[in-house]
Design a protein around this motif. Structure first.
Motif, PDB file in Angstrom:
ATOM      1  N   ALA A 112      10.717 -15.479 -12.169  1.00 34.53           N
ATOM      2  CA  ALA A 112       9.996 -14.483 -13.026  1.00 34.53           C
ATOM      3  C   ALA A 112      10.479 -13.382 -13.740  1.00 34.53           C
ATOM      4  O   ALA A 112      10.041 -12.243 -13.439  1.00 34.53           O
ATOM      5  N   GLU A 113      11.863 -13.443 -13.871  1.00 34.51           N
ATOM      6  CA  GLU A 113      12.794 -12.394 -14.052  1.00 34.51           C
ATOM      7  C   GLU A 113      12.541 -12.030 -15.617  1.00 34.51           C
ATOM      8  O   GLU A 113      11.761 -12.574 -16.626  1.00 34.51           O
ATOM      9  N   GLU A 114      13.556 -11.165 -16.012  1.00 38.10           N
ATOM     10  CA  GLU A 114      13.512 -10.668 -17.422  1.00 38.10           C
ATOM     11  C   GLU A 114      13.534 -11.617 -18.629  1.00 38.10           C
ATOM     12  O   GLU A 114      12.923 -11.455 -19.622  1.00 38.10           O
ATOM     13  N   MET A 116      12.242 -14.830 -18.555  1.00 45.08           N
ATOM     14  CA  MET A 116      10.984 -15.565 -18.682  1.00 45.08           C
ATOM     15  C   MET A 116      10.038 -14.388 -19.290  1.00 45.08           C
ATOM     16  O   MET A 116       9.005 -14.836 -19.941  1.00 45.08           O
ATOM     17  N   ALA A 117      10.138 -13.101 -19.041  1.00 44.42           N
ATOM     18  CA  ALA A 117       9.153 -12.258 -19.670  1.00 44.42           C
ATOM     19  C   ALA A 117       9.405 -12.277 -21.218  1.00 44.42           C
ATOM     20  O   ALA A 117       8.425 -12.153 -21.757  1.00 44.42           O
ATOM     21  N   HIS A 118      10.710 -12.080 -21.387  1.00 41.68           N
ATOM     22  CA  HIS A 118      10.969 -12.157 -22.797  1.00 41.68           C
ATOM     23  C   HIS A 118      10.218 -13.325 -23.672  1.00 41.68           C
ATOM     24  O   HIS A 118       9.546 -13.255 -24.546  1.00 41.68           O
ATOM     25  N   SER A 120       8.012 -15.283 -22.374  1.00 39.77           N
ATOM     26  CA  SER A 120       6.342 -15.127 -22.231  1.00 39.77           C
ATOM     27  C   SER A 120       5.793 -14.320 -23.572  1.00 39.77           C
ATOM     28  O   SER A 120       4.872 -14.922 -24.397  1.00 39.77           O
ATOM     29  N   MET A 121       6.219 -13.290 -23.780  1.00 41.83           N
ATOM     30  CA  MET A 121       5.878 -12.602 -24.929  1.00 41.83           C
ATOM     31  C   MET A 121       6.334 -13.322 -26.310  1.00 41.83           C
ATOM     32  O   MET A 121       5.346 -13.508 -27.179  1.00 41.83           O
ATOM     33  N   ALA A 124       3.509 -15.938 -26.781  1.00 42.26           N
ATOM     34  CA  ALA A 124       2.210 -15.586 -27.287  1.00 42.26           C
ATOM     35  C   ALA A 124       2.211 -15.302 -28.760  1.00 42.26           C
ATOM     36  O   ALA A 124       1.451 -15.781 -29.345  1.00 42.26           O
ATOM     37  N   ILE A 148      10.298  -9.117 -31.008  1.00 42.61           N
ATOM     38  CA  ILE A 148       9.639  -8.374 -30.073  1.00 42.61           C
ATOM     39  C   ILE A 148      10.395  -7.657 -29.149  1.00 42.61           C
ATOM     40  O   ILE A 148      10.035  -6.596 -28.607  1.00 42.61           O
ATOM     41  N   ASP A 149      11.916  -7.742 -29.310  1.00 39.23           N
ATOM     42  CA  ASP A 149      12.514  -6.657 -28.308  1.00 39.23           C
ATOM     43  C   ASP A 149      14.005  -6.817 -28.691  1.00 39.23           C
ATOM     44  O   ASP A 149      14.226  -7.347 -29.940  1.00 39.23           O
ATOM     45  N   ASN A 150      14.725  -6.214 -28.176  1.00 41.62           N
ATOM     46  CA  ASN A 150      16.194  -6.377 -28.430  1.00 41.62           C
ATOM     47  C   ASN A 150      16.978  -7.567 -28.380  1.00 41.62           C
ATOM     48  O   ASN A 150      18.018  -7.640 -28.788  1.00 41.62           O
ATOM     49  N   TRP A 151      16.215  -8.493 -27.834  1.00 49.11           N
ATOM     50  CA  TRP A 151      17.114  -9.791 -27.708  1.00 49.11           C
ATOM     51  C   TRP A 151      16.585 -10.697 -28.757  1.00 49.11           C
ATOM     52  O   TRP A 151      17.116 -11.651 -29.087  1.00 49.11           O
TER      53      TRP A 151
END
Lengths: 152, 152
Positions: A112-114, A116-118, A120-121, A124, A148-151
């Motif tokens: 459940a690291e970074e 997966m967090a990306h 997950s967002m 959504a 949603i982020d820099n990725w």
């Protein structure tokens, strides 16, 4: 193993939501425009992502598993980023209070690291895109997806 | 135990994002307008949710834990729905590619079932509200939050 789970309600009949999930043309309307192949049980569907320059930044090959029921779809990831391979993605639909409730799950992440967090967002926002497609006729699939982020 | 994890990038300095997370006034700008109390370490903050009629539909009492670092905030849920009590919510900030990256986690759910799925989707929309607050000056806290299903 960790799971991403989301729940969203869509003001439309179950059959209409299923249409957007059970064909490559439907999926191209909310996830990524570059979706092709077959979303039939046993079929393989390819979903490719491009950056604004048109260069490919990611590609997933997804097998649709035999339908457990008329209101449940299950995908297995055959190719993609290493964290995604052999994960399972499912959509379970029900009718509640005049909405179609979609229970989404992306199961069996290695951790459940970074990343997966990306994801997950991102899921959504793609579910909001799915709702927009079904309710209003136009979704927001990649490459016009919400960043949603820099990725991505 | 299952965790909700999300990752979002905000085009603003880390200090500005921290402001929106480390005070009750800040939190009232993106989560629920009815946030009061203290978000200082050891303090208790109350976040109440109302329906459009102004009736309370939920209330959380949250303790801010001692800061592990200048760029990490951790909350423990003291009161709220039974699934939330004793869960931990954290925000970990870093500067990357001109954005502040927020790694959000809501840890130690009893199970990854339907209520967690609802809350995962809601957290994603509240993080978009946080970004809107910081980047544009106005968030979308409850009761004007984006409704995502038949539960809220």
């Amino acid at each position: 193993m960790p799971h991403i789970v989301h729940r969203i309600g869509i003001h439309a009949p179950v059959t209409q939501v299923l249409q957007a999930l059970a064909t490559a043309e439907g999926v191209a309307g909310w996830w990524t425009r570059h979706t092709s192949g077959s979303a039939d049980p046993g079929g393989l569907m390819t979903a490719a992502f491009q950056n604004p320059k048109g260069e490919e930044i990611g590609r997933f090959v997804i097998e649709t598993l035999p339908h457990a029921s008329d209101t449940e779809l299950q995908w297995r990831v055959k190719e993609g980023p290493v964290e995604w391979v052999n994960t399972e993605i499912s959509f379970s639909l029900s009718s509640q209070d005049g909405q179609t409730i979609v229970r989404f799950a992306h199961r069996h992440w290695p951790d459940a690291e970074e990343f997966m967090a990306h994801c997950s967002m991102k899921w959504a926002t793609f579910l909001l895109s799915l709702r927009q497609l079904v309710e209003q006729g136009t979704g927001r699939p990649a490459p016009d997806d919400l960043k949603i982020d820099n990725w991505n």
